[in-house]
Scaffold this motif. Structure first.
Motif, PDB file in Angstrom:
ATOM      1  N   SER A  60       1.006  -1.185   0.449  1.00 48.40           N
ATOM      2  CA  SER A  60       0.027  -0.010   0.573  1.00 48.40           C
ATOM      3  C   SER A  60       0.576   1.366   0.198  1.00 48.40           C
ATOM      4  CB  SER A  60      -0.904   0.263   0.503  1.00 48.40           C
ATOM      5  OG  SER A  60      -1.805  -0.983   0.973  1.00 48.40           O
ATOM      6  N   GLU A  65       5.700   7.586  -1.590  1.00 52.62           N
ATOM      7  CA  GLU A  65       5.887   7.057  -0.874  1.00 52.62           C
ATOM      8  C   GLU A  65       7.819   6.697  -0.264  1.00 52.62           C
ATOM      9  OE1 GLU A  65       1.810   7.797   0.532  1.00 52.62           O
ATOM     10  OE2 GLU A  65       2.202   5.889   0.215  1.00 52.62           O
ATOM     11  N   LYS A 103       1.061   8.858   9.375  1.00 49.13           N
ATOM     12  CA  LYS A 103      -0.242   8.115   9.444  1.00 49.13           C
ATOM     13  C   LYS A 103       0.143   6.370   9.823  1.00 49.13           C
ATOM     14  CE  LYS A 103      -3.332  11.600   7.898  1.00 49.13           C
ATOM     15  NZ  LYS A 103      -4.603  11.771   7.057  1.00 49.13           N
ATOM     16  N   ARG A 104       0.882   6.260   8.717  1.00 50.94           N
ATOM     17  CA  ARG A 104       1.200   4.273   8.594  1.00 50.94           C
ATOM     18  C   ARG A 104       2.242   4.080  10.144  1.00 50.94           C
ATOM     19  NH1 ARG A 104       2.224   2.469   3.039  1.00 50.94           N
ATOM     20  NH2 ARG A 104       2.104   0.480   4.470  1.00 50.94           N
TER      21      ARG A 104
END
Length: 175
Positions: A60, A65, A103-104
């Protein structure tokens, strides 16, 4: 009339294409797929295909990223602005990537003690583990690509890329 334009268009397109085929790289100022910028973009796109096929869905992770993770793995304590400068990506794209990574739980941050407006970033243990999972595949692909070049060719290519990157940075500095 339509039939006539259909028969004329392919012929003129074919004629234009024929004059561009085999065009050397130094003639790459003409806006066409043969121009140097398009060819560099094609190379970049071909190099990122395995990421999308193998890692993006599985982890994901977006390409921006991943690029941010790569910069932080080699330059811990960088700010988002530093990642943007290292990758050439727009600061807003890096900001979004960093927010998602935070956030992850893949990135952590702390205020820069020398400039309290800047947030410095580091990979967390999970972020580092993800980097160590994907990096060997990227490094192997990079090796496969550049193995076709002799050492002198690779050095000349690196110098040329540096020169072009510096020029692109100069051109886009005020944008």
């Amino acid at each position: 009339m339509k039939a006539l334009s259909r028969s004329v268009a392919p012929a003129s397109t074919a004629a234009r294409s024929a004059t561009r085929q085999g065009k050397p790289l130094e003639d790459a100022n003409t806006l066409a797929p043969e121009m140097a910028g398009f060819r560099l973009l094609k190379l970049t796109n071909l190099m990122t295909r395995p990421f999308f096929g193998q890692f993006a869905k599985q982890h994901s992770l977006t390409l921006n990223e991943w690029r941010s993770i790569v910069v932080l793995a080699s330059r811990p304590g960088s700010a988002a602005q530093d990642i943007s400068a290292s990758t050439g990506l727009h600061p807003m794209n890096i900001s979004r990537a960093v927010i998602a990574l935070r956030k992850r739980g893949l990135v952590e941050e702390a205020r820069d003690p020398d400039n309290h407006r800047r947030m410095l970033l580091w990979l967390t243990t999970a972020g580092d583990a993800l980097f160590r999972t994907i990096a060997p595949h990227s490094e192997a692909q990079n090796k496969l690509l550049f193995d076709v070049l002799e050492a002198e060719e690779l050095a000349a290519f690196a110098r040329t890329l540096e020169k072009l990157t510096t020029r692109a940075e100069e051109i886009t500095r005020d944008e």
